[in-house]
Design an enzyme around this catalytic site. Structure first.
Site, PDB file in Angstrom:
ATOM      1  N   LYS A  25      49.036  -8.593  -6.141  1.00 16.37           N
ATOM      2  CA  LYS A  25      48.773  -7.191  -5.801  1.00 16.37           C
ATOM      3  C   LYS A  25      49.873  -6.242  -6.274  1.00 16.37           C
ATOM      4  O   LYS A  25      49.595  -5.085  -6.614  1.00 16.37           O
ATOM      5  CB  LYS A  25      48.548  -7.047  -4.295  1.00 16.37           C
ATOM      6  CG  LYS A  25      47.272  -7.718  -3.817  1.00 16.37           C
ATOM      7  CD  LYS A  25      46.994  -7.456  -2.350  1.00 16.37           C
ATOM      8  CE  LYS A  25      45.718  -8.167  -1.919  1.00 16.37           C
ATOM      9  NZ  LYS A  25      45.316  -7.846  -0.542  1.00 16.37           N
ATOM     10  N   ALA A  48      49.852  -6.957   0.618  1.00 22.06           N
ATOM     11  CA  ALA A  48      49.148  -6.608   1.858  1.00 22.06           C
ATOM     12  C   ALA A  48      50.107  -5.958   2.850  1.00 22.06           C
ATOM     13  O   ALA A  48      49.762  -4.970   3.522  1.00 22.06           O
ATOM     14  CB  ALA A  48      48.508  -7.849   2.458  1.00 22.06           C
TER      15      ALA A  48
END
Length: 518
Positions: free
Chosen positions: A300, A378
């Protein structure tokens, strides 16, 4: 007796059968048909003490659907080690007895096919197969191989490779789309999974699926091919979306996105993509067919550098979980739907329990101590979201420098992960786990000390497999409000769906799927 099945432009679903007895092979043929197979591949080399005359007759007489007869020798990756003449005689017999398809290795195909076609035509078809060692060859080498295979007058050709990298599948797709006869081509293993799922898009004749309770690495199940992926609905215009992650086996994204795409009549498919090298992946899959991606662990943050543009929120977070290929120019645009997905799930849970501070317009997180475990993609999304609501952040990570970097971005405090075992939160604090701790299959671990869970007003876990993690069970027992990662997953997926399709996601429909299948 089943009738001859002729492979057409419509993809057929095939179940490979490797039972060790004829009796079990017949049982498995019926099971495969019940589970959605159109055809079965019968591996004679797996049958113990195989007796060609009686065993082949029993298999063909009792087949409930078309069969492909395969007698794979050791030198082509099979189990047969006996006399080659005896093996070829068994394949000739299979054709004589009315097998729908007989599979010959390229090495022996030319003479056999010519002989059998001159002998008589009983309606059976011939497959010529080649099992390649090592990585998938170049497009040029595959092209030469295909030309050699087509010269055997095969009705269908089949090429199988061992994928070292997902980018090799692009060569498989190129081969399928340029083949002059019906073709089957795929790579085995988790990195090759998309070669099965996407073969109908590129003109493949067969897609292989494993039977329930008999999983084969790298093969989707028959049920998932029929229900989740609906391979019979895929065509050359189907847009491809996928989860870019490593690993990908835990993902339930296909169970949610694929039915939702069909629900709104959007011609798309969502597939797991096991990616080892982001740059290589985006360089190879640059066509408009590959229209968007979800981004999972551990990419990510790293994926930000491969986006041509990044949405301001994602840039602020420093992490992207959604990428869209802009249709007008093909550029990759990065977004983050994790942030709002996680924070609104936490806020709504607090409001539902009437733990609202101050006026209704305020976030129930305002002024609260908010503990984030994990400073990866996250964790960054959750921390930035909590900061935007006025929470006071403490960041724990096994990499203290990474924790400090995130803490600076959200005006918070950083601590090493090991100190979490002795950390005493304020009463009424919020705990958010943004690490893989507790994810299947290592489900017995929790990131915080069990005796401190009672001090938290709410505990959130970004892990969603299993739905009720041990952390959430222990927090429940300690009296905390709990929020499952499934809720975050649903909300971020709704945001992704809007971006993927340019349409408003059917939220109620998506929630029903999550309640039923997660």
């Amino acid at each position: 007796m089943g009738s001859v099945g002729v492979l057409t432009n419509s993809v057929m679903v095939c179940a490979p059968l490797m039972a060790q007895s004829v009796e079990q092979m017949v049982i498995d043929m019926h099971s495969a048909k019940a589970q959605g197979a159109d055809v079965v591949e019968v591996r004679l080399d797996c049958i113990n003490k195989f007796q060609p005359s009686q065993d082949l007759e029993a298999i063909i007489r009792n087949k409930p659907l078309p069969v492909i007869i395969v007698y794979r020798p050791k030198w082509e990756g099979g189990q047969y080690e006996g006399d080659e003449h005896r093996r070829l005689e068994a394949l000739r017999l299979a054709n004589d007895l009315g097998a729908d398809y007989v599979d010959f290795e390229l090495k022996v195909a030319s003479e056999l096919i010519e002989e059998l076609k001159n002998k008589h035509q009983n309606g059976g078809k011939f497959i010529v197969s080649s099992y390649l060692n090592g990585a998938t060859p170049s497009k040029e080498s595959l092209g030469h191989l295909v030309a050699t295979m087509q010269a055997t007058e095969a009705d269908i050709i089949k090429v199988v490779s061992n994928a070292d990298d997902i980018t090799e599948m692009e060569r498989i797709f190129h081969m399928l789309s340029h083949c002059e006869v019906p073709a089957v081509a795929y790579s085995v293993g988790e990195r090759g999974l998309i070669s099965q799922l996407l073969c109908p898009k590129f003109g493949g004749a067969l897609v292989y699926g494993s039977m329930e309770g008999n999983s084969i690495p790298g093969l989707p199940t028959l049920d998932s091919l029929r229900e989740a992926y609906k391979v019979d609905c895929i065509n050359s215009d189907t847009k491809v979306f996928g989860l870019v992650s490593k690993p990908v086996g835990h993902s339930k994204g296909p169970l949610l996105h694929n039915p939702t795409l069909r629900h709104v009549n959007f011609n798309g498919i969502y597939v797991p993509m096991f990616v080892d090298d982001l740059k290589k992946f985006f360089d190879v899959y640059a066509s408009p067919d590959f229209a968007g991606y979800s981004v999972g662990f551990p990419y990510k943050e790293a994926v930000v550098q491969f986006c041509d543009e990044v949405h301001p929120l994602a840039k602020c977070i420093g992490a992207v979980n959604t990428i869209i290929r802009r249709p007008c120019d093909g550029k990759l645009i990065g977004y983050n739907t994790d942030c709002e997905g996680s924070i609104t799930a936490i806020e709504d849970a607090l409001r539902d329990q009437k733990y609202v501070n101050g006026r209704s317009l305020n976030s129930p997180l305002a002024g609260k101590q908010f503990v984030v475990v994990g400073a990866g993609g996250a964790g960054r999304a959750i921390a930035v979201g909590a900061k935007s609501r006025g929470a006071r952040l403490i960041i724990f990570d096994i990499d203290l420098e990474r924790a400090k970097s995130l803490a600076r971005a959200v005006s918070g405090e950083a601590q090493h992960f090991e100190s979490l075992a002795h950390f005493q939160p304020e009463n009424g604090a919020i705990l958010a786990n943004a690490t893989p701790i507790g994810m299947h299959p290592s489900t017995d671990r929790i990131p915080a000390a069990e005796e401190t869970l009672g001090n938290y007003q709410l505990v959130f876990d970004a892990v969603y497999t299993p739905r009720k993690t041990r952390l959430l069970k222990d927090a429940d027992a300690a009296g905390a409000i709990t929020v499952s990662g499934v809720e975050m997953f649903l909300r971020q997926a709704i945001g992704q769906f809007n971006l993927f399709t340019g349409r408003e996601a059917p939220k109620d429909f998506m929630r029903e799927i999550v309640l039923a299948k997660f």
